[in-house]
Design a protein around this motif. Sequence first.
Motif, PDB file in Angstrom:
ATOM      1  N   GLY A 132      80.247  36.588  58.375  1.00 42.47           N
ATOM      2  CA  GLY A 132      81.180  37.543  58.965  1.00 42.47           C
ATOM      3  C   GLY A 132      81.367  38.807  58.156  1.00 42.47           C
ATOM      4  N   GLN A 133      80.425  39.098  57.242  1.00 44.15           N
ATOM      5  CA  GLN A 133      80.513  40.288  56.402  1.00 44.15           C
ATOM      6  C   GLN A 133      79.639  41.402  56.999  1.00 44.15           C
ATOM      7  OE1 GLN A 133      82.675  40.185  53.734  1.00 44.15           O
ATOM      8  NE2 GLN A 133      83.103  38.089  54.362  1.00 44.15           N
ATOM      9  N   PRO A 134      80.040  42.657  56.873  1.00 43.55           N
ATOM     10  CA  PRO A 134      79.284  43.757  57.478  1.00 43.55           C
ATOM     11  C   PRO A 134      77.952  44.029  56.788  1.00 43.55           C
ATOM     12  CG  PRO A 134      81.109  44.610  56.184  1.00 43.55           C
ATOM     13  CD  PRO A 134      81.280  43.120  56.215  1.00 43.55           C
ATOM     14  N   VAL A 135      76.946  44.358  57.627  1.00 44.60           N
ATOM     15  CA  VAL A 135      75.631  44.762  57.145  1.00 44.60           C
ATOM     16  C   VAL A 135      75.301  46.096  57.803  1.00 44.60           C
ATOM     17  CG1 VAL A 135      73.163  44.232  57.064  1.00 44.60           C
ATOM     18  CG2 VAL A 135      74.853  42.386  56.874  1.00 44.60           C
ATOM     19  N   ILE A 136      75.062  47.126  56.988  1.00 45.66           N
ATOM     20  CA  ILE A 136      74.776  48.447  57.555  1.00 45.66           C
ATOM     21  C   ILE A 136      73.459  48.990  57.008  1.00 45.66           C
ATOM     22  CG2 ILE A 136      77.186  49.040  57.974  1.00 45.66           C
ATOM     23  CD1 ILE A 136      77.144  50.711  55.409  1.00 45.66           C
ATOM     24  N   SER A 137      72.803  49.765  57.836  1.00 47.76           N
ATOM     25  CA  SER A 137      71.586  50.478  57.467  1.00 47.76           C
ATOM     26  C   SER A 137      71.942  51.961  57.433  1.00 47.76           C
ATOM     27  CB  SER A 137      70.488  50.212  58.496  1.00 47.76           C
ATOM     28  OG  SER A 137      69.382  51.068  58.310  1.00 47.76           O
ATOM     29  N   VAL A 138      71.612  52.655  56.346  1.00 44.90           N
ATOM     30  CA  VAL A 138      72.034  54.050  56.192  1.00 44.90           C
ATOM     31  C   VAL A 138      70.833  54.946  55.917  1.00 44.90           C
ATOM     32  CG1 VAL A 138      74.283  53.336  55.317  1.00 44.90           C
ATOM     33  CG2 VAL A 138      72.450  53.894  53.699  1.00 44.90           C
ATOM     34  N   ASP A 139      70.963  56.204  56.326  1.00 43.20           N
ATOM     35  CA  ASP A 139      69.912  57.184  56.038  1.00 43.20           C
ATOM     36  C   ASP A 139      70.377  58.556  56.505  1.00 43.20           C
ATOM     37  OD1 ASP A 139      67.567  58.183  55.092  1.00 43.20           O
ATOM     38  OD2 ASP A 139      66.333  57.540  56.780  1.00 43.20           O
ATOM     39  N   ARG A 179      71.016  38.178  56.786  1.00 41.18           N
ATOM     40  CA  ARG A 179      71.364  37.048  57.647  1.00 41.18           C
ATOM     41  C   ARG A 179      72.548  36.273  57.069  1.00 41.18           C
ATOM     42  NH1 ARG A 179      66.904  34.718  57.334  1.00 41.18           N
ATOM     43  NH2 ARG A 179      65.889  35.852  59.028  1.00 41.18           N
ATOM     44  N   CYS A 180      72.542  36.046  55.760  1.00 37.30           N
ATOM     45  CA  CYS A 180      73.650  35.322  55.122  1.00 37.30           C
ATOM     46  C   CYS A 180      74.958  36.093  55.263  1.00 37.30           C
ATOM     47  CB  CYS A 180      73.336  35.090  53.642  1.00 37.30           C
ATOM     48  SG  CYS A 180      72.037  33.871  53.344  1.00 37.30           S
ATOM     49  N   PHE A 181      74.922  37.400  55.074  1.00 40.59           N
ATOM     50  CA  PHE A 181      76.129  38.211  55.204  1.00 40.59           C
ATOM     51  C   PHE A 181      76.682  38.138  56.625  1.00 40.59           C
ATOM     52  CE2 PHE A 181      75.704  39.756  51.047  1.00 40.59           C
ATOM     53  CZ  PHE A 181      76.725  40.647  50.747  1.00 40.59           C
ATOM     54  N   MET A 182      75.821  38.265  57.615  1.00 38.23           N
ATOM     55  CA  MET A 182      76.285  38.259  59.003  1.00 38.23           C
ATOM     56  C   MET A 182      76.816  36.886  59.404  1.00 38.23           C
ATOM     57  SD  MET A 182      73.716  40.827  61.086  1.00 38.23           S
ATOM     58  CE  MET A 182      72.173  40.128  60.506  1.00 38.23           C
ATOM     59  N   GLU A 183      76.167  35.837  58.926  1.00 38.29           N
ATOM     60  CA  GLU A 183      76.649  34.488  59.220  1.00 38.29           C
ATOM     61  C   GLU A 183      78.026  34.247  58.600  1.00 38.29           C
ATOM     62  OE1 GLU A 183      73.598  31.917  57.815  1.00 38.29           O
ATOM     63  OE2 GLU A 183      72.292  32.219  59.563  1.00 38.29           O
ATOM     64  N   GLN A 213      60.214  41.892  49.070  1.00 35.61           N
ATOM     65  CA  GLN A 213      61.467  42.620  49.200  1.00 35.61           C
ATOM     66  C   GLN A 213      61.963  42.589  50.643  1.00 35.61           C
ATOM     67  OE1 GLN A 213      63.611  43.557  47.221  1.00 35.61           O
ATOM     68  NE2 GLN A 213      64.779  45.296  48.031  1.00 35.61           N
ATOM     69  N   PHE A 214      61.040  42.698  51.604  1.00 36.98           N
ATOM     70  CA  PHE A 214      61.435  42.574  53.009  1.00 36.98           C
ATOM     71  C   PHE A 214      62.071  41.211  53.271  1.00 36.98           C
ATOM     72  CE2 PHE A 214      57.951  45.723  54.483  1.00 36.98           C
ATOM     73  CZ  PHE A 214      58.790  46.774  54.160  1.00 36.98           C
ATOM     74  N   THR A 215      61.461  40.171  52.731  1.00 32.88           N
ATOM     75  CA  THR A 215      61.985  38.813  52.912  1.00 32.88           C
ATOM     76  C   THR A 215      63.366  38.688  52.282  1.00 32.88           C
ATOM     77  OG1 THR A 215      59.734  37.912  52.895  1.00 32.88           O
ATOM     78  CG2 THR A 215      61.539  36.374  52.483  1.00 32.88           C
ATOM     79  N   TYR A 216      63.526  39.280  51.110  1.00 28.92           N
ATOM     80  CA  TYR A 216      64.813  39.251  50.411  1.00 28.92           C
ATOM     81  C   TYR A 216      65.895  39.925  51.251  1.00 28.92           C
ATOM     82  CZ  TYR A 216      68.309  40.291  46.787  1.00 28.92           C
ATOM     83  OH  TYR A 216      69.479  40.389  46.068  1.00 28.92           O
ATOM     84  N   ILE A 217      65.582  41.115  51.772  1.00 29.58           N
ATOM     85  CA  ILE A 217      66.556  41.867  52.567  1.00 29.58           C
ATOM     86  C   ILE A 217      66.945  41.098  53.829  1.00 29.58           C
ATOM     87  CG2 ILE A 217      66.865  43.941  53.981  1.00 29.58           C
ATOM     88  CD1 ILE A 217      65.202  45.460  51.906  1.00 29.58           C
ATOM     89  N   ALA A 235      87.221  41.471  55.506  1.00 27.51           N
ATOM     90  CA  ALA A 235      85.923  41.393  54.820  1.00 27.51           C
ATOM     91  C   ALA A 235      86.101  41.684  53.338  1.00 27.51           C
ATOM     92  CB  ALA A 235      84.945  42.385  55.437  1.00 27.51           C
ATOM     93  N   SER A 236      85.312  41.020  52.524  1.00 26.72           N
ATOM     94  CA  SER A 236      85.385  41.215  51.074  1.00 26.72           C
ATOM     95  C   SER A 236      84.114  41.824  50.505  1.00 26.72           C
ATOM     96  CB  SER A 236      85.645  39.872  50.379  1.00 26.72           C
ATOM     97  OG  SER A 236      84.606  38.949  50.681  1.00 26.72           O
ATOM     98  N   ARG A 237      83.039  41.834  51.301  1.00 29.36           N
ATOM     99  CA  ARG A 237      81.755  42.357  50.829  1.00 29.36           C
ATOM    100  C   ARG A 237      81.133  43.245  51.899  1.00 29.36           C
ATOM    101  NH1 ARG A 237      78.202  37.431  49.910  1.00 29.36           N
ATOM    102  NH2 ARG A 237      79.420  36.661  51.681  1.00 29.36           N
ATOM    103  N   LEU A 238      80.290  44.149  51.456  1.00 26.43           N
ATOM    104  CA  LEU A 238      79.550  45.042  52.338  1.00 26.43           C
ATOM    105  C   LEU A 238      78.109  45.098  51.849  1.00 26.43           C
ATOM    106  CD1 LEU A 238      79.216  47.345  54.478  1.00 26.43           C
ATOM    107  CD2 LEU A 238      79.991  48.941  52.695  1.00 26.43           C
ATOM    108  N   TYR A 239      77.162  44.936  52.778  1.00 29.90           N
ATOM    109  CA  TYR A 239      75.742  44.987  52.419  1.00 29.90           C
ATOM    110  C   TYR A 239      75.124  46.246  53.007  1.00 29.90           C
ATOM    111  CZ  TYR A 239      70.943  43.317  51.624  1.00 29.90           C
ATOM    112  OH  TYR A 239      69.640  43.176  51.205  1.00 29.90           O
ATOM    113  N   ILE A 240      74.516  47.068  52.140  1.00 30.68           N
ATOM    114  CA  ILE A 240      73.894  48.321  52.541  1.00 30.68           C
ATOM    115  C   ILE A 240      72.395  48.243  52.298  1.00 30.68           C
ATOM    116  CG2 ILE A 240      73.761  50.812  52.139  1.00 30.68           C
ATOM    117  CD1 ILE A 240      76.615  50.712  51.083  1.00 30.68           C
ATOM    118  N   THR A 241      71.606  48.542  53.334  1.00 31.69           N
ATOM    119  CA  THR A 241      70.160  48.686  53.157  1.00 31.69           C
ATOM    120  C   THR A 241      69.836  50.172  53.284  1.00 31.69           C
ATOM    121  OG1 THR A 241      69.673  48.338  55.521  1.00 31.69           O
ATOM    122  CG2 THR A 241      69.712  46.407  54.103  1.00 31.69           C
ATOM    123  N   ALA A 242      69.014  50.682  52.372  1.00 31.17           N
ATOM    124  CA  ALA A 242      68.766  52.121  52.314  1.00 31.17           C
ATOM    125  C   ALA A 242      67.349  52.388  51.824  1.00 31.17           C
ATOM    126  CB  ALA A 242      69.771  52.799  51.379  1.00 31.17           C
TER     127      ALA A 242
END
Length: 412
Positions: free
Chosen positions: A187-194, A181-185, A172-176, A279-286
């Motif tokens: 130009g799509q936002p990647v956020i970590s929330v908590d 990395r693909c999202f940032m390359e 799962q760490f590898t997947y995230i 941007a058309s997509r947003l990636y959230i890690t939580a």
Amino acid sequence: MIDEATKNRISKAMPMLAEHQRRKFLGIEALALGHGGIEALSKLTGAARSTIALGMKEAAEAVSDPKAKPSAAGNNERVRAKGAGRKRVEETNPGITDALESLVSDATIGNPENPLCWTTKSLRNLQKELENRGHRISHVKIGELLAQMGYSLQLNQKALQVGEAHVDRDAQFTYINAKARCFMEDGQPVISVDTKKKENVGNFKNNGAEYAPAGSPPEVLDHDFPILGLGKASPYGIYDVRENEGYVSVGISSDTAAFAANSIRTWWDEMGCLKYHGASRLYITADGGGSNGSRNKLWKKELQQLSNETGLEIHVSHFPPGTSKWNKIEHRMFSHISKNWRGRPLVSLAVIISLIGSTTTKKGLKVKCGLDTKEYETGIKVPEGELNELNISRDEFHGEWNYWVSPSETFA
């Protein structure tokens, strides 16, 4: 007795001489001063009278027999004569290292027979216990011995997982990482929330210390009960992984999924849409639990509403159970906020917002903070039928952890 010129000469010469050279130099000066010279030089330099007397003797011998060979202490290869100087504590105090090792070794942790099992292993506590065992040694020397033995002060580190690690934890760490990395390359936002730990609002003690006039520590309340009318603050954070920027929404109500989603909405309106125009997509890690938990139905419903409002396809990945400390917001933003307000009583919401908003790091972290005054209802149930109407797609790899919500015209 010693004139200023002599004092000046001695003060300039002493730092440039080795031990045996200083001894002889002081001996020569004492001979030149005559009666009372030893006492005067001892007070001036701090050298022992016996050392100066020995230097006088060596200087006198050198004058009486100029052809004599220099002593072992006076040759160019040694500063001291062989065998001279204070002996090592291990020689004068046999068994000291083994006794010290038995007190601080990891093998003694949890052993009820270890006398220091239930006390702080401070240098002075170690000194006291060693003295009980017949070893007289200073606490300063104990610190030196511990350093030689490879010991140093260590903080507790959250590294052990409660229960069995999930079989796909590393996968799962590898997947995230790969998806982020693909999202940032692209130009799509990647956020970590908590959600950060709730804080009592008021003149309460806050861990840590800051500089203040000596003897004038800030006075705070002697209890930690919430104050009526002030309550608690619930900071919910959003960390932009690429931009090293964050937003913290300070709520005064309950930490619910609606509060979490609204915090992300505020971040997007005030920061995200400006940085990621088009941007058309947003990636959230939580994390896997809490207001943004993987099993929280209201969280998914609120994400659907957010997706409809922003037009973003919102992708979410949850960390496996017991691995929340790997969430980037913890060590890239929350830890620095805690450092910034250490020792500062959080007397009001305005103070909390100011301290969070002024948090920066040498690596360029910037944090914006705002107040959310909405009252969020707790205990909201989302019927299964309503959940089925959400436009959610799940990944083939652990769809309960990895899914995305697309805008839906049918969901209101």
